[in-house]
Design a protein around this motif. Structure first.
Motif, PDB file in Angstrom:
ATOM      1  N   GLY A   1       0.766  -1.237   0.000  1.00 33.59           N
ATOM      2  CA  GLY A   1       0.000   0.000   0.000  1.00 33.59           C
ATOM      3  C   GLY A   1       0.800   1.291   0.000  1.00 33.59           C
ATOM      4  N   ARG A   2       0.310   2.271   0.713  1.00 31.40           N
ATOM      5  CA  ARG A   2       0.799   3.649   0.680  1.00 31.40           C
ATOM      6  C   ARG A   2       1.821   3.893   1.783  1.00 31.40           C
ATOM      7  NH1 ARG A   2      -2.802   6.355  -2.963  1.00 31.40           N
ATOM      8  NH2 ARG A   2      -1.269   7.966  -2.632  1.00 31.40           N
TER       9      ARG A   2
ATOM     10  N   ASP B   1       4.669   5.400   1.980  1.00 30.82           N
ATOM     11  CA  ASP B   1       5.253   6.725   2.195  1.00 30.82           C
ATOM     12  C   ASP B   1       4.324   7.585   3.045  1.00 30.82           C
ATOM     13  OD1 ASP B   1       3.403   6.889   0.072  1.00 30.82           O
ATOM     14  OD2 ASP B   1       4.593   8.343  -1.057  1.00 30.82           O
ATOM     15  N   GLN B   2       3.031   7.522   2.793  1.00 30.33           N
ATOM     16  CA  GLN B   2       2.087   8.327   3.572  1.00 30.33           C
ATOM     17  C   GLN B   2       1.923   7.782   4.984  1.00 30.33           C
ATOM     18  OE1 GLN B   2      -1.529   9.311   1.425  1.00 30.33           O
ATOM     19  NE2 GLN B   2      -0.360   9.599  -0.459  1.00 30.33           N
ATOM     20  N   TRP B   3       1.951   6.474   5.139  1.00 31.41           N
ATOM     21  CA  TRP B   3       1.827   5.887   6.475  1.00 31.41           C
ATOM     22  C   TRP B   3       3.051   6.164   7.340  1.00 31.41           C
ATOM     23  CZ3 TRP B   3       0.158   0.436   4.452  1.00 31.41           C
ATOM     24  CH2 TRP B   3      -1.136   0.503   3.969  1.00 31.41           C
TER      25      TRP B   3
ATOM     26  N   THR C   1       2.376   1.725  -3.340  1.00 36.43           N
ATOM     27  CA  THR C   1       1.926   2.939  -4.003  1.00 36.43           C
ATOM     28  C   THR C   1       2.644   4.119  -3.357  1.00 36.43           C
ATOM     29  OG1 THR C   1      -0.219   1.961  -4.404  1.00 36.43           O
ATOM     30  CG2 THR C   1      -0.077   4.349  -4.565  1.00 36.43           C
ATOM     31  N   LEU C   2       3.288   4.942  -4.184  1.00 36.31           N
ATOM     32  CA  LEU C   2       3.997   6.118  -3.675  1.00 36.31           C
ATOM     33  C   LEU C   2       3.388   7.378  -4.264  1.00 36.31           C
ATOM     34  CD1 LEU C   2       7.686   4.863  -4.059  1.00 36.31           C
ATOM     35  CD2 LEU C   2       6.283   4.858  -1.989  1.00 36.31           C
TER      36      LEU C   2
ATOM     37  N   GLY D   1       0.975  10.217  -5.258  1.00 38.14           N
ATOM     38  CA  GLY D   1      -0.463  10.303  -5.484  1.00 38.14           C
ATOM     39  C   GLY D   1      -1.082  11.414  -4.659  1.00 38.14           C
TER      40      GLY D   1
ATOM     41  N   THR E   1      -3.569  12.407  -1.063  1.00 35.79           N
ATOM     42  CA  THR E   1      -4.017  11.966   0.257  1.00 35.79           C
ATOM     43  C   THR E   1      -5.524  11.730   0.214  1.00 35.79           C
ATOM     44  OG1 THR E   1      -4.471  14.203   1.022  1.00 35.79           O
ATOM     45  CG2 THR E   1      -2.218  13.364   1.360  1.00 35.79           C
TER      46      THR E   1
ATOM     47  N   GLY F   1       0.141  13.950  -2.229  1.00 37.92           N
ATOM     48  CA  GLY F   1       0.604  12.944  -1.286  1.00 37.92           C
ATOM     49  C   GLY F   1       2.113  12.735  -1.273  1.00 37.92           C
TER      50      GLY F   1
ATOM     51  N   THR G   1       8.374   9.551   0.362  1.00 38.00           N
ATOM     52  CA  THR G   1       8.239   9.198  -1.051  1.00 38.00           C
ATOM     53  C   THR G   1       9.627   9.165  -1.680  1.00 38.00           C
ATOM     54  OG1 THR G   1       6.118  10.351  -1.133  1.00 38.00           O
ATOM     55  CG2 THR G   1       7.153   9.811  -3.245  1.00 38.00           C
TER      56      THR G   1
END
Length: 155
Positions: A68-69, A71-73, A134-135, A137, A139, A145, A150
């Motif tokens: 999943g995401r 970098d955001q987590w 996924t990097l 994108g 939020t 994001g 990232t």
């Protein structure tokens, strides 16, 4: 094995070079905390993700799993760690550490493959496991994001 590391370094660790001994002590401390307690640092968060990722693969045939995401987590942990650093050289050293940590996480990304049953290889045409991250994108609120993590993942 897990309990041994939770109590400290493995037997014979005192004979290791001091830097490696410190690394093992740090890992032992992290494994004593996570994933049963909330992660407070980037190192803890990455190790908690890894432990849970392996656990998920032990429980199923790998169908539909995605990292999943990340970098955001992981960005909030990175920011918190960076706030504690006072000098430019400390921040630069920490960024290098974060890049190495994520690189090691990538390298470990195939460690779970022996957990995938042979039927997984058969059903998925020899590709028993592919990792998707996924990097960037956007939020959930529609904002850009892309963040520090990232770029660390891309490094």
């Amino acid at each position: 094995m897990h309990c041994t590391y939770r109590r400290g370094c493995p037997p014979g660790a005192s004979a290791l070079d001091p830097q490696r001994r410190d690394e093992l002590e740090k890992i032992a401390h992290i494994c004593a905390r996570i994933p049963s307690h909330a992660s407070e640092t980037l190192d803890e968060a990455v190790n908690a993700l890894w432990i849970m990722w392996v656990a998920l693969h032990m429980e199923n045939t790998n169908t539909g799993l995605s990292l999943g995401r990340l970098d955001q987590w992981l960005q909030p942990f990175f920011e918190r760690d960076m706030e504690k650093l006072e000098t430019k050289s400390e921040r630069e050293a920490y960024i290098k550490h974060a890049i190495e940590l994520i690189g090691c996480f990538y390298m470990r990304g195939t460690d779970h493959l022996p957990l995938v049953p042979d039927i997984g290889n058969y059903l998925f045409g020899g590709s028993s496991s592919d990792q998707a991250i996924t990097l960037g994108g956007v939020t959930p609120s529609g904002e850009d994001g892309v963040n520090d993590m990232t770029y660390i993942f891309l490094k």
